[in-house]
Design an enzyme around this catalytic site. Structure first.
Site, PDB file in Angstrom:
ATOM      1  N   ILE A   8       0.743  -1.155  -0.021  1.00 38.51           N
ATOM      2  CA  ILE A   8      -0.129  -0.159   0.156  1.00 38.51           C
ATOM      3  C   ILE A   8       0.942   1.218   0.057  1.00 38.51           C
ATOM      4  CG2 ILE A   8      -1.701   1.236   1.254  1.00 38.51           C
ATOM      5  CD1 ILE A   8      -2.818  -1.390   0.045  1.00 38.51           C
ATOM      6  N   PRO A 180      12.966  -0.905  17.318  1.00 34.49           N
ATOM      7  CA  PRO A 180      12.947  -1.678  16.188  1.00 34.49           C
ATOM      8  C   PRO A 180      13.362  -1.166  14.726  1.00 34.49           C
ATOM      9  CG  PRO A 180      11.054  -2.166  17.383  1.00 34.49           C
ATOM     10  CD  PRO A 180      11.783  -0.891  17.987  1.00 34.49           C
ATOM     11  N   GLN A 182      15.681   1.418  14.628  1.00 33.66           N
ATOM     12  CA  GLN A 182      17.047   1.718  14.802  1.00 33.66           C
ATOM     13  C   GLN A 182      17.903   0.342  14.214  1.00 33.66           C
ATOM     14  OE1 GLN A 182      18.377   3.599  18.471  1.00 33.66           O
ATOM     15  NE2 GLN A 182      16.353   4.348  18.752  1.00 33.66           N
ATOM     16  N   CYS A 371     -15.622 -17.661 -11.284  1.00 30.70           N
ATOM     17  CA  CYS A 371     -14.977 -18.923 -11.824  1.00 30.70           C
ATOM     18  C   CYS A 371     -15.385 -20.344 -11.395  1.00 30.70           C
ATOM     19  CB  CYS A 371     -13.335 -18.743 -11.450  1.00 30.70           C
ATOM     20  SG  CYS A 371     -12.341 -19.696 -12.484  1.00 30.70           S
ATOM     21  N   HIS A 497     -12.703 -13.548 -14.100  1.00 34.66           N
ATOM     22  CA  HIS A 497     -12.686 -13.081 -12.746  1.00 34.66           C
ATOM     23  C   HIS A 497     -12.744 -11.563 -12.924  1.00 34.66           C
ATOM     24  CE1 HIS A 497     -10.764 -16.254 -10.331  1.00 34.66           C
ATOM     25  NE2 HIS A 497     -10.284 -16.735 -11.822  1.00 34.66           N
ATOM     26  N   GLU A 499     -13.019  -9.414 -10.578  1.00 40.86           N
ATOM     27  CA  GLU A 499     -12.470  -8.903  -9.536  1.00 40.86           C
ATOM     28  C   GLU A 499     -11.181  -8.331  -9.918  1.00 40.86           C
ATOM     29  OE1 GLU A 499     -11.465 -13.004  -8.770  1.00 40.86           O
ATOM     30  OE2 GLU A 499     -13.267 -12.196  -9.688  1.00 40.86           O
TER      31      GLU A 499
END
Length: 532
Positions: A8, A180, A182, A371, A497, A499
């Protein structure tokens, strides 16, 4: 660490550059030895995302496409398996005659060649390259070494290193811990890379004193320590990073000729996903529901469609095996406004999906089969309407007396599993009049595929006489692509598909139509749930 949000973050930075009139593309480096993601279990790795050119890629390629609103190539996903195979093939051809083939320079040279070749093909001004895994992993070291070499070869102002880290908050003391970060930067330095910018993930914004400490101990300028806290929607991340000032150090270092960042259009898109009071409940009846990322593109497509209809969506994860046996627990479906039967492979859990499809048909609950869900909806209809009690897919039962779903003819002599399915984009002809045409409004659409089995068209007349219509086909009519039941509130399935091509700026039409039917179901039977 995995799951931190590198994908992201990569997508969001790329989006900001795109909104600043920079031609940008994204690349995902996956250090595993698999050639691609095609044979990996979704529960272990997450969804396999399919590109239009037929690549079975990491799911972050889907993130890039959704944010950039552009189709990417299978070449945008580079794996160790691809690199090693090319090096070994070159060795067998004699390219390295007389030489001992080694990680450095031969493997690292191939990594750099692939990156540069993709940059040339894409014509991008900037490539944002995400390296999967964790600093210190043995698998990713050749890639990190290749990046180190690229800074030497391409120059300081042509390369920029961004490190995404975690600042955990310990509830007992109530502060965000920088240790963490560092130590992670120390490890990164040890293997040759000093980050130019550090993006710090956390549940809340990083306080000033923590930023100053990170800047001091990591040798990063204070304005290059960027806080990336949790937000309500992933589509708010670009604006959050913009407000943190991320474009300043990136653009200055790379000497980019950016224009004013036009956030207005993206803000309108992102705003659709917040402040939604009415919520529709969708039941996702699947085989891999223990990991949300197994169906990440379906999840996003449902959210895109819900936002386009002005509602939120509550996705209920339902294990399909719960609907099997002598007493299937179908009461779980009474509380949903629509049912999605997503993709999958193998026999496990299929009887539950078949039962859920029949429940949707008999109860009038909206259903969308994707599908494998498309195929099992056909099996369900064959058993419960045509009376073919032994009907099945030959994938599940090779000895079925009624193989209403059968192997594609060209798949019969294939032995290898990886990269051998019917993959990628195909043109699909839509019949009219039909619900499919009403949904898409086009005679020809484009759909991405990933399957070996299909409708056995010798049964088609029997299906259509009994009320199930097939309203879209590809490959000159050889492949059935969309099914629908006229008169049902919404009962549709796609062999392709949809999506994979749904994006926040352009929700996929069949998901939008399905969500509209789910809203109607909520209004007719159960009121829309209102959030506090």
């Amino acid at each position: 660490m995995s799951g931190l949000g590198k994908g992201i973050t990569t997508s969001s930075l790329a989006k900001l550059l795109q909104l600043s009139s920079v031609n940008v593309t994204c690349v995902k480096v996956d250090p595993y030895l698999n050639f691609d993601a095609g044979t990996m279990n979704p529960i272990a790795h997450g969804e396999v995302f399919v590109t239009d050119d037929g690549g079975e890629t990491d799911m972050d390629i889907g993130n890039y496409e959704r944010f950039l609103n552009e189709d990417l190539s299978k070449e945008n996903n580079i794996t160790t398996g691809q690199v090693y195979r090319k090096v070994i093939e070159d060795e067998r051809k004699g390219k390295y005659l007389g030489k001992c083939v080694q990680i450095i320079p031969h493997v690292t040279d191939e990594i750099k060649r692939r990156i540069r070749e993709l940059g040339r093909k894409s014509g991008a001004d900037v490539m944002v390259i995400e390296c999967g895994g964790t600093v210190g992993d043995i698998e990713s070291q050749p890639f990190i070494e290749a990046f180190r070499q690229m800074r030497l070869e391409d120059g300081l102002d042509s390369t920029y290193f961004i490190h995404v880290t975690l600042a955990p908050q310990i509830d007992v003391v109530g502060e965000m811990k920088t240790k963490p970060t560092q130590h992670s930067v120390q490890e990164l330095r040890r293997i040759g890379i000093q980050p130019d910018l550090v993006i710090v993930r956390g549940t809340k914004s990083l306080p000033k004193d923590a930023r100053e400490k990170i800047a001091l101990f990591t040798s990063v300028q204070l304005d290059s320590v960027i806080s990336n806290p949790d937000v309500d929607s992933i589509y708010q991340v670009p604006e959050a990073l913009y407000n943190e000032g991320i474009l300043g150090p990136v653009s200055n270092h790379l000497r980019l000729k950016t224009r004013k960042t036009n956030l207005a259009a993206w803000d309108r898109v992102a705003s659709r996903f917040s402040g939604l009071k009415d919520v529709v409940t969708i039941g996702m009846v699947g085989k891999y529901v223990t990991l949300m990322d197994s169906y990440v593109s379906v999840n996003h497509a449902l959210h895109h469609a819900a936002a386009a209809n002005g509602v939120g969506v509550d996705i209920r994860w339902i294990e399909s095996e719960d609907f099997e046996g002598p007493s299937p627990r179908l009461h779980a479906l009474d509380a949903v406004n629509g049912i999605v039967l997503p993709q999958g492979y193998g026999k496990r859990g299929t009887e539950g999906k078949i039962t859920a499809a029949n429940y949707a048909r008999e109860s009038g609950r909206p259903l969308l089969g994707l599908c494998f869900g498309f195929q099992l909806s056909i099996v369900s209809f064959a058993r419960n309407v045509l009376g073919l009690k032994g009907a099945n897919s030959t994938e599940n039962n090779p000895e079925t007396p009624d193989p209403v779903i059968d192997l594609l003819p060209e798949q019969r002599d294939i032995a290898n599993l990886g990269g051998t399915m019917r993959l990628g984009g195909h043109d699909i002809s839509v019949k009219r009049p039909s619900l499919a045409y009403e949904v898409y409004g086009k005679d020809v659409i484009r759909g991405r595929h990933r399957h070996r089995f299909e409708l056995n068209q010798s049964y088609m007349d029997r299906f259509e006489k009994a009320g199930m219509r097939f309203s879209a086909f590809s490959d000159g009519g050889r492949r059935a692509e969309i099914l629908e039941i006229p008169g049902h509130p919404f009962y549709m399935g796609t062999q392709f598909h949809p999506e994979y091509v749904s994006r926040p700026e352009a929700p996929e039409p069949i998901f939008v139509a399905f969500m509209r039917a789910a809203i109607a179901d909520a209004k007719n039977g159960k009121k829309l749930r209102v959030t506090a």
